[in-house]
Design a protein around this motif. Structure first.
Motif, short mmCIF file in Angstrom:
data_model
loop_
_atom_site.label_atom_id
_atom_site.label_comp_id
_atom_site.label_asym_id
_atom_site.label_seq_id
_atom_site.Cartn_x
_atom_site.Cartn_y
_atom_site.Cartn_z
N LEU A 300 39.35 -16.11 29.10
CA LEU A 300 39.87 -16.85 30.25
C LEU A 300 41.02 -16.12 30.94
CD1 LEU A 300 39.85 -20.48 28.79
CD2 LEU A 300 38.15 -19.45 30.29
N TYR A 301 41.98 -15.65 30.13
CA TYR A 301 43.21 -15.15 30.72
C TYR A 301 43.22 -13.64 30.96
CZ TYR A 301 44.67 -19.77 29.14
OH TYR A 301 44.75 -21.12 28.92
N LEU A 304 38.74 -12.83 32.75
CA LEU A 304 38.54 -13.55 34.01
C LEU A 304 39.82 -13.67 34.84
CD1 LEU A 304 36.20 -16.41 32.73
CD2 LEU A 304 35.55 -14.27 33.84
N TYR A 306 42.45 -15.74 34.75
CA TYR A 306 42.98 -17.03 35.17
C TYR A 306 44.47 -17.13 34.84
CZ TYR A 306 38.08 -18.45 35.48
OH TYR A 306 36.75 -18.54 35.80
N LEU A 324 42.63 -26.42 33.41
CA LEU A 324 41.87 -25.32 34.04
C LEU A 324 40.61 -25.86 34.71
CD1 LEU A 324 42.20 -22.59 31.26
CD2 LEU A 324 43.07 -22.40 33.60
N LYS A 325 39.95 -26.80 34.04
CA LYS A 325 38.74 -27.40 34.61
C LYS A 325 39.08 -28.14 35.90
CE LYS A 325 35.20 -30.89 33.68
NZ LYS A 325 34.71 -31.91 32.71
N ASP A 327 41.31 -27.46 37.90
CA ASP A 327 41.60 -26.47 38.94
C ASP A 327 40.33 -25.78 39.45
OD1 ASP A 327 44.30 -26.91 39.03
OD2 ASP A 327 44.80 -25.38 37.55
N TYR A 329 37.96 -24.15 37.52
CA TYR A 329 37.50 -22.99 36.76
C TYR A 329 36.34 -23.41 35.85
CZ TYR A 329 41.85 -20.87 38.34
OH TYR A 329 42.87 -20.37 39.11
N GLU A 330 35.13 -23.10 36.26
CA GLU A 330 33.92 -23.56 35.57
C GLU A 330 33.83 -23.07 34.13
OE1 GLU A 330 30.76 -25.89 35.06
OE2 GLU A 330 32.07 -25.83 36.81
N ALA A 332 36.07 -22.81 31.94
CA ALA A 332 36.84 -23.72 31.09
C ALA A 332 36.03 -24.96 30.77
CB ALA A 332 38.15 -24.10 31.77
#
Length: 662
Positions: A300-301, A304, A306, A324-325, A327, A329-330, A332
């Motif tokens: 994720l971080y 990708l 994020y 995250l979801k 926001d 972010y699929e 997540a």
């Protein structure tokens, strides 16, 4: 280690019994524990016991076992004061007394147990039910259980078994239960043998049984004296009585639907693999482990790119993934779904294991000493057979999993019969069992109104209107009917109010609501985001507007309900000064200032929430105590589970109306 030391001592002395002047069990031999074998001695002992009973409770304890296929009480002990116990010998195989003496001792014990003097026991449900089963009497005036009084005195310990309590509070008795080591298979402690049903006291020499039982009674009496002035006696009586209902729930767990299980096992494991493969493909690494938080964080971080919702944090816990979801972010959302599906598979497997081990029923152990707030808990704990036991208290909201538990395995036949005509089906299936779930409405919020004395909050409950809609209307200004009809806004109102109960700040509420999946763009409305086409900027503005909205509602709530504000300010100050908080019924929860409590919740939040959460559950325990005290009136209520503060159990179709009324 204690067991190893004990065995080494036995080896040194040639397996002879340890003498009173030396060795581990010398403490027992130095006490005044008297074996009672004859009718004459039993009468004399009973007179002495009743003389002591004028000044206080008598502690009782039984030792029983299966002898020749029949449950027998080997001995019954009574302790009138610390260091002293009368042990009435009944059906131990080594009892050489005459039949007339055996029957005479038994008759005296029956009289003592039926006599109305007050009695104390440790985990007395077992003893009372055993006495009723074997001696056909019910111990009168049993009103003090040291299992719960010690828990009340200090609800932070991991075990409230008598041996564990003795080790903590009276160290000279450490390991005393190992005196009956012959009762369990080699390599096991006495407590471990008990847990798995391999505990046979009939194999233990009578002289040891007398010392063992005498110590049990003696310790129960000591614990009563050490705790009776430090706990709420009415609440203790509630736990003492409610324990009998929990015992029945353990013995009659819900049925398991193996057909449903087979269907789910054909769906959910495949779904887990599909979700895992999606994450592996996203990571671009066949060795990627979706169960490893560090690798999820790297995906994720790092890969990708994020930005963590909370600066400096690389957490992948449920709340962070929810943010995250929210926001957009699929990936997540993919991780959340993967983890939740894995848990569903684990729950399916756990239910199936338990049903296989327990003749088609899903079994748990109910722990009335389960949490520091006074709530009961469910599960196997640290027992050796824990994998065969499940949690029947916090069952997932997933309907497929809930439907693994059924009231009657014939429900499919009933459904088929209904297709031929409802009236005929009901007539023919009136003896079929149906689950009835009995749930108190918003009990935690009602307790909050009670303890704060906030007039506006009390008026809301007395109005009879929908609690969440009315509350939300009062502090947000949203129309009452809109809060009933609009699920999105209703979710905010519910989350907001329970967040208040859990002591969340305004910013904490914003994060909690976003983590629950609340979409700020939908709440703020398109008119306030008009003309903003860039999705990232649109999202950022929506979150900021949502944050300001919640802050406004937060301030409006505490302006409207000033009593709640005072409570939330005063409880942390009380905890800081006294080291504990106390709920409506007198139960105290220790609070360690400056530390973190259960589930990484701050001590301030614990100070606010513990008295509310504990008292709300104890209302339910009071209901169970009422059932126990009037069994004839409530005989139709056959509870099997306590799920999210709902009492759940089966009743016959013909009895449903009366059951609900009760």
């Amino acid at each position: 280690e204690r067991l190893r030391q004990f065995r080494s001592v036995l080896d040194l002395i040639g397996n002879e019994y340890i003498t009173p002047s030396s060795g581990k069990f010398g403490i027992l031999k130095r006490q005044d524990y008297r074996g009672i074998f004859t009718h004459k001695d039993a009468i004399a002992a009973a007179k002495e016991i009743l003389r002591y009973a004028r000044d206080g409770r008598i502690a009782y304890d039984i030792e029983d076992d299966i002898v020749d296929g029949v449950r027998k009480i080997l001995v019954v002990g009574a302790s009138p004061k610390p260091g002293m116990a009368y042990v009435f010998v009944l059906d131990h195989p080594a009892n050489a007394a005459s039949e007339s003496d055996k029957e005479g001792v038994r008759s005296v014990i029956r009289v003592l147990l039926k006599h109305p003097h007050k009695k104390v026991m440790h985990h007395g449900t077992y003893d009372c039910l055993g006495i009723q089963d074997c001696l056909d009497v019910w111990p009168e005036s049993f009103d003090f259980d040291t299992n719960y009084s010690v828990f009340f005195d200090n609800p932070t310990e991991h075990s409230y078994a008598l041996g564990s309590i003795a080790a903590r509070m009276i160290p000279e008795f450490i390991g005393y239960k190992e005196i009956v080591q012959e009762a369990v298979p080699a390599g096991m402690t006495v407590d471990q043998g008990r847990e798995i049903g391999e505990f046979h006291l009939a194999k233990v020499p009578l002289e040891k049984i007398i010392l063992y039982n005498g110590a049990d009674c003696d310790l129960a009496k000591r614990m009563e004296l050490m705790t009776k002035d430090k706990v709420s006696l009415p609440l203790l009586r509630v736990y003492t009585d409610a324990a009998f209902i929990f015992d029945e729930m353990e013995k009659n767990p819900p049925l398991f639907d193996s057909i449903q299980c087979a269907k789910l096992k054909g769906i959910y494991p495949k779904k887990v693999k599909e979700l895992a493969d999606n994450l592996i493909e996203l990571a671009g690494d066949n060795n990627f482990n979706p169960n490893a938080p560090a690798q999820i964080a790297g995906l994720l971080y790092d890969k990708l790119g994020y930005d963590p919702p909370i600066a400096g944090s690389r957490s992948t816990d449920k709340e962070m993934l929810g943010l995250l979801k929210s926001d957009g972010y699929e990936p997540a959302a993919n991780v959340i779904e993967y983890r939740s599906t894995v848990k569903l598979v684990e729950k399916i497997d756990a239910f199936e294991r338990s049903a296989i081990a327990h003749n088609g029923r899903v079994k748990t152990i109910w722990w009335l000493t389960g949490t520091r707030t006074g709530r009961a808990s469910s599960g196997g704990g640290k027992r050796k057979d824990a994998r065969k036991l499940v949690n029947l208290q916090n069952i997932t909201h997933n309907d497929h999993i809930k439907n693994l538990l059924v009231s009657d395995l014939r429900w499919r036949e009933f459904v088929k019969a209904c297709s031929m005509g409802i009236d005929a089906a009901i007539r023919n299936w009136h003896l079929m069992d149906w689950f009835v779930a009995l749930d108190y409405s918003q009990m935690e919020l009602r307790i909050l109104a009670q303890v704060t004395g906030d007039k506006n909050l009390i008026d809301v409950f007395l109005s009879g209107r929908d609690i969440h809609a009315e509350m939300g209307h009062q502090w947000s200004g949203w129309p009452y009917q809109e809060l009933i009809d609009d699920e999105k806004k209703r979710k905010i109102v519910k989350g907001f109010h329970f967040g208040i109960v859990y002591g969340l700040t305004a910013d904490g509420l914003v994060q909690d609501l976003l983590a629950q999946g609340v979409n700020p763009e939908q709440i703020v409305g398109p008119e306030k985001l008009k003309g903003i086409k860039d999705p990232v900027r649109r999202r950022s503005i929506a979150v900021e507007l949502f944050r300001k909205m919640i802050h406004g509602h937060y301030d409006a709530y505490f302006e409207r309900f000033a009593g709640v504000r005072r409570y939330m300010e005063e409880m942390p100050m009380f905890a800081a000064e006294h080291g504990y908080v106390q709920n409506l019924f007198g139960f105290r929860t220790p609070i360690s200032q400056g530390g973190r409590q259960d589930r990484d919740v701050s001590w301030e939040n614990q100070a606010v929430n513990s008295p509310i959460q504990g008292a709300a559950h104890q209302v339910l325990l009071i209901a169970m105590a009422v059932m126990q005290r009037n069994r004839k009136k409530y005989d139709l209520l056959r509870l099997q589970m306590e799920i999210h503060d709902s009492l759940v159990g089966p009743t016959k179709l013909k009895d449903i109306s009366k059951t609900i009324s009760l």
